[in-house]
Design a protein around this motif. Structure first.
Motif: not given
Length: 319
Positions: A192-200, A218-234, A205-208
């Motif tokens: 849900a957070a990812l859908g709203e663009g709230d990467y943090d 699934a959490a490992t994969e999700g956290l990896a995807r978020v990590g890429v999105l956070r790194r390229v944001h901006g 949530a994945w870390q929890k």
């Protein structure tokens, strides 16, 4: 010929351990055996959860897994595997204090050749331990008896403990569920957070989820995807590419462009850039590129043909 492992008090030359998360060493042969057993109760039982078949595609994952649990690698071939049962029985006896990885030299000739060359062996079977990515030759040419293998395994476990590798292999071959399981609450929160663009929030949530279950793939994969999105944001694409072109030896700059390539759909370009770093660098730079590449493998998906091809190239570069 039998070679003894590094004395238990010695420290291996280790460079930066990698967090393996929920990397699973799943074997095609084990899965086929499980399916046969389900269809035919009289079929041979699935292999022990403490033994996996290693292929060129899964080898890098097994090496990375040696950062959390000692790996004993058995390179064998039909007709030269008499006595291997003792090693597999010991894997069960030790109940997960080490993972036994079996490499079929006839099915995986390129991987077998790389192992023989890197360990300077002259014959198979070849048995070696891997601790935090570092190989320790154990036996070559023939299998010792269980009584002879046991003290060598004890030495391997002491070396592993001296280097902080004290994990265990857990679980058993999985069963196919009759129904799709419900999405766990933390997974739903992350999505849900990812859908709203709230990467943090998604990362938190994945870390929890991983804190509750470090083997949550699934959490490992999700956290990896978020990590890429956070790194390229901006990040400005043109600026990042110019910086990487101007400083080809700046690993950090190359990693940024690899992330941008991945997000932009240029998956093979991202992999090629990181493989190039692995091939031409050493030490911390090489480990950084290797770790980053494995994370991108997780993002794309381990079954993707581009990942399979790049993983084979990574295996050749590492060994």
């Amino acid at each position: 010929m039998t070679q003894q492992p590094t004395p238990p008090g010695a420290q291996l030359n280790l460079r930066g351990a990698v967090d393996l998360g929920a990397l699973a060493a799943r074997s095609t042969r084990r899965e086929e055996a499980a399916r046969r057993a389900a269809a035919d109760p009289g079929a041979p039982a699935p292999r022990s959860p403490f033994v996996v078949d290693v292929t060129e595609e899964t080898f890098a994952d097994v090496v990375q897994r040696s950062a959390e649990v000692p790996v004993v690698l058995d390179l064998w071939a039909e007709g030269y595997d008499q006595g291997a049962e003792a090693l597999q029985a010991l894997a069960d006896e030790y109940a997960g204090t080490f993972l036994l990885g079996r490499v079929d030299a006839q099915a995986e000739p390129q991987l077998a050749q790389s192992l023989v060359q890197s360990l300077q062996a002259r014959a198979i079977p070849l048995v070696a331990a891997i601790v935090k990515g570092q190989p320790i030759p154990l036996f070559t040419g023939s299998y010792p008896t269980a009584e002879e293998i046991r003290p060598v395994l004890e030495e391997v476990l002491k070396v592993a403990a001296a280097n902080g590798v004290t994990g265990r292999v857990e679980g058993a071959p999985g069963e196919v569920a009759d129904e799709e399981p419900a999405v766990p609450p933390l997974h739903a929160e992350a999505l849900a957070a990812l859908g709203e663009g709230d990467y943090d929030a998604a990362a938190a949530a994945w870390q929890k989820a991983l804190a509750g279950d470090p083997r949550d793939a699934a959490a490992t994969e999700g956290l990896a995807r978020v990590g890429v999105l956070r790194r390229v944001h901006g990040v400005d694409l043109a600026t990042a590419r110019a910086a990487a072109a101007a400083a080809p030896d700046d690993v950090a700059a190359q990693l940024v462009v690899a992330d941008l390539d991945l997000v932009g759909g240029h998956v093979e370009d991202a992999f090629a850039r990181l493989l190039g770093i692995v091939q031409r660098t050493a030490g911390e730079d090489r480990d950084l590129a290797r770790t980053h590449l494995l994370e991108l493998f997780t993002v794309v998906g381990t079954g993707d043909p581009r990942v399979v091809k790049a993983r084979a190239a990574l295996t050749r570069a590492l060994f």
